[in-house]
Design an enzyme around this catalytic site. Sequence first.
Site, short mmCIF file in Angstrom:
data_model
loop_
_atom_site.label_atom_id
_atom_site.label_comp_id
_atom_site.label_asym_id
_atom_site.label_seq_id
_atom_site.Cartn_x
_atom_site.Cartn_y
_atom_site.Cartn_z
N CYS A 12 36.86 38.49 40.94
CA CYS A 12 37.35 38.85 42.28
C CYS A 12 38.78 38.36 42.52
O CYS A 12 39.71 38.84 41.89
CB CYS A 12 36.39 38.35 43.35
SG CYS A 12 36.65 39.20 44.93
N HIS A 51 31.61 40.77 42.67
CA HIS A 51 30.89 39.50 42.59
C HIS A 51 29.50 39.71 41.98
O HIS A 51 28.49 39.64 42.69
CB HIS A 51 30.75 38.88 43.99
CG HIS A 51 31.98 38.20 44.49
ND1 HIS A 51 32.38 36.96 44.02
CD2 HIS A 51 32.90 38.59 45.40
CE1 HIS A 51 33.50 36.61 44.65
NE2 HIS A 51 33.83 37.57 45.49
N GLU A 92 27.79 37.74 40.48
CA GLU A 92 27.02 36.49 40.56
C GLU A 92 26.36 36.29 41.92
O GLU A 92 25.53 35.38 42.08
CB GLU A 92 27.94 35.30 40.27
CG GLU A 92 28.79 34.79 41.42
CD GLU A 92 30.02 35.64 41.74
OE1 GLU A 92 30.77 35.27 42.65
OE2 GLU A 92 30.23 36.67 41.06
#
Length: 309
Positions: A142, A235, A237
């Site tokens: 990001c 993102h 994650e």
Amino acid sequence: MPIRVPDELPAVSCLRNENVFVMTSSRASIQDIRPLKVLLLNLMPKKIETENQFLRLLSNSPLQIDIQLLRIDSRVPKNTPVEHLDTFYCDFAQIKEQNFDGLIVTGAPLGLVEFEDVAYWEEIKEIITWAKEHVTSTLFICWAAQAGLNILYDLPKYTLKQKISGVYRHTTCDPFALLTRGFDETFFAPHSRYAGFPVEFIQQNTDLEILATSEQAGAYLFASKDKRVVFATGHPEYDPNTLADEYHRDVKAGLAPQLPENYFPDNNPNKKPLVSWRSHGHLLFANWLNYYVYQITPFDLAQMNPTLD
């Protein structure tokens, strides 16, 4: 992949409750295996939450990984106990003479801040430049992707008028690309950023290979041909509720945020979001570790000169 972490790290109990294989340093020390050394530069405010997210994704493959947590911001943290940072994190000066198989640079809530106004911008530049000689493959997430493009490719900051927030459909660009091996032709990933990554902008100003794109979010995955740098503009994650937490935080702050797209059922922020990106996130990190780190890193890290066959 058993991730090797200090015995007392809070993530150990959290991830074990999810049936994630976490190997403490005391247990790993009795195995005669050369683990992959991965450095995690954690720029997110909620350090412990971010640790859990990335360690979860790094755990799903058969090799052992030795995780080193890195910090560069010397200011007193607002969201993480100082004792936690002092116990589990190192400063750059402590590791700058070492080599690593992999480096992950997380995102940061700095989308509307000019690079030169970031408190630790000089340190970011130093570490990313250092990694060219000391790390086999670096993964930028990001905001870090935008920072990496500026430092490595001299690209200017590209800021959107409206924040991209939501879960977007993506399409893979090359069915034989190693980073997206095993991906469905279309898949979902969360985004939360002001940075813009138009496909044409990347193609015209770099020699990076674009591996996945989104009509709404632009270029999502792109990497250098030698596998030394990888950029993920979203993102992968994120936990199920991370976008919801960000939205409700901004509502309470009076910022009148737009509802994250394709996220809340029936666009109702009071309903629990359903995860549509978990499998892609695990596969992305497994592919990066296997094809971009393990298969090209030297066995002896003192001989840091990774090349492709």
